[in-house]
Motif scaffolding. Structure first.
Motif, mmCIF file in Angstrom:
data_model
loop_
_atom_site.group_PDB
_atom_site.id
_atom_site.type_symbol
_atom_site.label_atom_id
_atom_site.label_comp_id
_atom_site.label_asym_id
_atom_site.label_seq_id
_atom_site.Cartn_x
_atom_site.Cartn_y
_atom_site.Cartn_z
ATOM 1 N N UNK A 202 2.012 2.764 -2.055
ATOM 2 C CA UNK A 202 1.279 3.985 -2.377
ATOM 3 C C UNK A 202 2.301 5.115 -2.429
ATOM 4 N N UNK A 203 2.391 5.787 -3.559
ATOM 5 C CA UNK A 203 3.427 6.796 -3.774
ATOM 6 C C UNK A 203 2.798 8.177 -3.830
ATOM 7 N N UNK A 204 3.355 9.101 -3.045
ATOM 8 C CA UNK A 204 2.911 10.496 -3.081
ATOM 9 C C UNK A 204 3.602 11.187 -4.252
ATOM 10 N N UNK A 205 2.812 11.571 -5.247
ATOM 11 C CA UNK A 205 3.381 12.213 -6.435
ATOM 12 C C UNK A 205 2.812 13.615 -6.622
ATOM 13 N N UNK A 206 2.543 14.297 -5.501
ATOM 14 C CA UNK A 206 1.974 15.635 -5.574
ATOM 15 C C UNK A 206 2.940 16.637 -6.195
ATOM 16 N N UNK A 207 4.241 16.427 -5.977
ATOM 17 C CA UNK A 207 5.222 17.415 -6.413
ATOM 18 C C UNK A 207 5.930 17.029 -7.700
ATOM 19 N N UNK A 208 5.392 16.063 -8.427
ATOM 20 C CA UNK A 208 6.005 15.665 -9.694
ATOM 21 C C UNK A 208 4.958 15.696 -10.803
ATOM 22 N N UNK A 209 5.431 15.820 -11.994
ATOM 23 C CA UNK A 209 4.544 15.820 -13.156
ATOM 24 C C UNK A 209 4.148 14.386 -13.491
ATOM 25 N N UNK A 210 2.869 14.128 -13.539
ATOM 26 C CA UNK A 210 2.382 12.772 -13.779
ATOM 27 C C UNK A 210 2.313 12.521 -15.278
ATOM 28 N N UNK B 28 -1.026 4.226 -6.789
ATOM 29 C CA UNK B 28 -1.049 2.942 -6.097
ATOM 30 C C UNK B 28 -0.469 1.846 -6.986
ATOM 31 N N UNK B 29 0.115 0.859 -6.349
ATOM 32 C CA UNK B 29 0.616 -0.321 -7.040
ATOM 33 C C UNK B 29 0.058 -1.567 -6.349
ATOM 34 N N UNK C 102 8.639 4.762 -14.712
ATOM 35 C CA UNK C 102 9.661 4.542 -13.677
ATOM 36 C C UNK C 102 9.071 3.806 -12.480
ATOM 37 N N UNK C 103 7.861 4.201 -12.087
ATOM 38 C CA UNK C 103 7.233 3.579 -10.928
ATOM 39 C C UNK C 103 6.918 2.108 -11.192
ATOM 40 N N UNK C 104 6.315 1.833 -12.352
ATOM 41 C CA UNK C 104 5.955 0.458 -12.693
ATOM 42 C C UNK C 104 7.206 -0.386 -12.898
ATOM 43 N N UNK C 105 8.210 0.187 -13.549
ATOM 44 C CA UNK C 105 9.444 -0.540 -13.823
ATOM 45 C C UNK C 105 10.149 -0.931 -12.523
ATOM 46 N N UNK C 106 10.137 -0.036 -11.547
ATOM 47 C CA UNK C 106 10.763 -0.337 -10.251
ATOM 48 C C UNK C 106 10.022 -1.477 -9.554
#
Length: 802
Positions: free
Chosen positions: A312-320, A298-299, A327-331
């Protein structure tokens, strides 16, 4: 109030009494009871009255006439104000200043009620199906008023000629003549007709409500949904449309109307965006795993204007890992504008370390700090692990679990207490404090319950668990331990309330932490041997997490703390060093940096605009807003004024981001499982921002208490279930190593293979330290099985050393 009130004192000869209300006081003063019960309330009226007997909480004693009356604090205000109200008898011995104070309190309360009624009526009248913005209806036409039975009267301008109206309109809408007649009254026949119309209207309402309730039952919608402002608007819109309204199709709800609602929410961001430019903002993130094993991030953006949910970003298929978080915060920062962002706040998970390092390189002017509320909660957790506190919590849970495990016992307990005993907190140890405090507040009632014949006749106390619980409740040692635990927990819980709210807290966190430590010391008579261990626990977390440049500068720039402690602050030097660090990071121009440092002397010496009487008076109020104080009175230091407002307008916690978890779970239900993530994100966006807006308008709720309709519905509350849930904390280095609850249950229930070992086989080596947990505890745990490194207190903040 229609119930009568009777005096509990014997009046002197010649004194008059009234059979109801606040009875007349006696001519000779009555000596108050030697033991006066304290009242835990912010109502100023309690300064002038007391409750002599806590077993009769409705009985209130006036400090001037010394009469004891039934009726509560509201009726006592009318008694002291000498204002006629139902059958309240007026106090003849109240001083003039107290009388005026009570009259002002009553007036403010009446004005608040009237304002709320006007706002509700205006909100309902704003429903417009014609597509125009005509709002020239007289407010009196909306409210109706007068002697017309208090019916809601809607202006005829809201209706268009093209609409079709049903027979119900003659009861909802009145012509100008009927409105005037309703206000003035036209004799007995008109009043009788209004009464009959009101009765028929109520009958029609009952039938209409049956249809509404039937829809709620079939759709399995929570009953408290009727309290949402949007529900009220929906009813008004349907009533204004009339009969034969065709509802939206599933496609329309998930398509065009969903996008319209999202656009409306986005249009409401205008005030927030202005605040971002003026005083800066905080970007908050929270990564977690829901009950179905989906990774979500979440942001949320916080500013002095309020809080908004961004994405709200679905990050189930990526390495957290750190790169993904960066990248998420920077965007998000790019979209907001780097010059508008002051800091990023996350929880204290070690996975954020890499993100901090990358952000430090790309955007050196920004701060990245840990969540203060999370750190304070870890302090509560550490205190809760002390042997005496841990044992007290275990015994307290044994009492509550026993009372809630049997329906007849629960009903009897509610009869004795008049309410529920258990409360639900936003975290595990907030829940522990709330329930220990509840036990403390209801000690006498619980002891009476366990002495009662009704409970003993149920035979539950004859069993082993019942005997143990009865022994605990009757033990003086247990209640002393509860007092000790509350004295440790309460100052920190109050600090958590302050930091967990959406109000800017950067100027208060350091001072409030000092105040909390002082309060603990006072509660234990300043005997260090009784509280030094708890102080050490607090200092360990505090020194590691909450003494960054922003925290120190916030304390220095808050005039409420600076001027009374000026000598100590200046001698210490670390606070001014924090301010200089903030200046060097937040201001690029070297010349402006020098000018700001020169302006510090004006603030330090209290000269110029800082020396006015009104300025000095306002800074002594702890509840004031220091950022607004600087904007209003910092004109002698114009450049420092802007910097101070940007620092003091910041939050210290990411709690608003974490509160989205419950909203996300509500939206991601089985019924929405086939929807695309984009649509579900839009639903979360609309629902969470609506919730934030409602929270901003209604600040009565305790920020550390979970809002539940019925505490029995909180299946994660271990004070009811007796089951200790797994912490739903932030993940550590590698979230791919998580073990979803569903997988654990399936693995142990079918193949019998230990899922812990199977996960190790799949993902190879684990770099982070694991806490050994036996499989049975997983089965008994809450649904989320996120692994956490939060308790390791890895220092991830940067800024204090730059």
């Amino acid at each position: 109030m229609t119930s009568q009130s009777h005096s509990h004192t014997v009046p002197a000869a010649g004194a008059s009494t009234s059979p109801g209300g606040l009875a007349g006081s006696s001519t000779s003063p009555i000596i108050p009871a030697p033991h006066v019960a304290p009242v835990n309330s912010d109502d100023p009226a309690w300064k002038h009255c007391t409750i002599p007997d806590m077993t009769k909480k409705a009985s209130v004693e006036c400090n001037f006439c010394h009469g004891v009356y039934i009726g509560g604090i509201t009726r006592m205000k009318y008694h002291l104000a000498n204002v006629k109200y139902q059958n309240v008898i007026l106090c003849q011995q109240v001083p003039a200043d107290v009388k005026q104070e009570m009259r002002e309190l009553i007036s403010r309360k009446d004005e608040a009620k009237e304002k709320k009624a006007r706002e509700s009526a205006i909100r309902r009248s704003d429903v417009n199906l014609d597509g125009n913005d005509a709002r020239d209806a007289d407010e009196d036409d909306i409210l109706g008023g007068g002697s017309g039975g208090g019916l809601l009267v809607l202006s005829g301008k809201r209706q268009s000629k093209g609409n079709t109206y049903g027979s119900m309109d003659k009861f909802c809408t009145k012509s100008t003549k009927e409105v005037v007649a309703a206000r003035k009254g036209e004799g007995f026949s008109t009043k009788l007709q209004t009464k009959l119309s009101t009765q028929r209207r109520e009958e029609r309402r009952v039938r209409a409500c049956e249809y509404v309730c039937q829809f709620f039952y079939e759709a399995r919608i929570a009953h408290n949904a009727v309290l949402l402002p949007s529900f009220e608007l929906m009813l008004e819109a349907v009533g204004a449309f009339g009969t034969d309204m065709k509802g939206p199709t599933p496609y329309e709800m998930g398509g065009p109307y969903l996008q319209k609602s999202k656009k409306k929410v986005e249009e409401g961001f205008a005030g927030h965006k202005e605040a971002w430019k003026l005083s800066g903002c905080t970007v908050m993130t929270d990564a977690w795993t829901d009950k179905r094993g989906r990774g979500v991030m979440n942001l949320v953006v916080h500013s002095a204007y309020g809080v908004v949910f961004v994405d709200s970003v679905d990050c189930s298929d990526v390495r957290k890992d750190g790169k993904m978080i960066f990248d998420l915060v920077d965007r998000c920062i790019e979209e907001i504008g780097e010059k508008n962002v002051v800091q990023i706040v996350t929880d204290n998970a070690s996975v954020n370390i890499a993100a901090v390092a990358m952000m430090k390189v790309k955007r050196p002017s920004l701060f990245w700090n840990g969540c203060a509320a999370h750190t304070i909660d870890l302090m509560l957790e550490d205190i809760g692990k002390l042997p005496i506190i841990e044992q007290t919590i275990a015994k307290g849970k044994a009492v509550t679990v026993f009372l809630y495990a049997h329906t007849r016992v629960l009903a009897l307990m509610r009869k004795f207490l008049g309410k529920d005993l258990v409360r639900s907190g936003i975290t595990r140890f907030a829940t522990a404090y709330l329930n220990l405090k509840s036990l403390q507040d209801n000690k006498k009632e619980l002891q009476k319950l366990f002495r009662s014949d009704e409970l003993n006749e149920m035979d539950h106390l004859k069993k082993a668990k019942g005997k143990n619980v009865a022994k605990i409740v009757r033990s003086g040692t247990f209640w002393k331990a509860v007092d000790t635990a509350v004295n440790f927990f309460e100052p920190m819980a109050n600090l958590l309330r302050r930091m967990d709210s959406d109000v800017p807290a950067m100027g208060f966190i350091h001072g409030c932490m000092l105040d909390a430590k002082k309060e603990i010391s006072v509660r234990f008579d300043n005997d260090k041997s009784r509280f030094l261990e708890v102080w050490d626990i607090i200092d360990k977390r505090w020194d590691n997490k909450l003494k960054t440049a922003l925290h120190m500068a916030g304390y220095y720039l808050n005039p409420y703390y600076y001027y009374p402690n000026k000598l100590d602050i200046e001698i210490d030097g670390s606070f001014k060093e924090g301010l200089i660090t903030c200046i060097s990071k937040m201001v690029e121009d070297p010349i402006m940096q020098e000018e700001i440092i020169d302006e510090i002397d004006h603030y330090q010496e209290g000269i110029g605009s800082f020396g006015r009487d009104i300025v000095v008076r306002q800074r002594k109020n702890k509840k004031f807003d220091p950022a607004k104080w600087w904007m209003n009175h910092g004109t002698s230091a114009p450049k420092l004024r802007i910097l101070a407002a940007r620092i003091l307008g910041l939050t210290c916690s990411s709690s608003a981001c974490e509160r989205n978890r419950s909203v996300f779970d509500q939206v991601h239900t089985k019924g929405h499982s086939r929807m695309l993530h984009g649509k579900m994100s839009d639903l979360v966006f609309i629902k969470f921002n609506s919730k934030l807006k409602d929270k901003k308008l209604n600040k009565r709720n305790d920020p550390i208490e979970k809002q539940v309709v019925d505490v029995l519905e909180d299946d994660e509350n271990e004070w009811i279930t007796g089951v200790v849930p797994n912490g739903d904390e932030e993940q550590g280095e590698d979230q791919d190593q998580e073990i979803p609850y569903a997988s654990l249950h399936a693995g142990l229930g079918t193949s019998g293979i230990n899922p812990l070992k199977r996960k190790r086989g799949v993902h190879g080596k684990k770099k982070k330290k694991m806490i050994p947990v036996i499989p049975q505890e997983y089965l008994l745990s809450a649904s989320s099985a996120s692994e956490s490194d939060d308790d390791e207190d890895t220092d991830m903040s940067y800024g204090s050393d730059m």
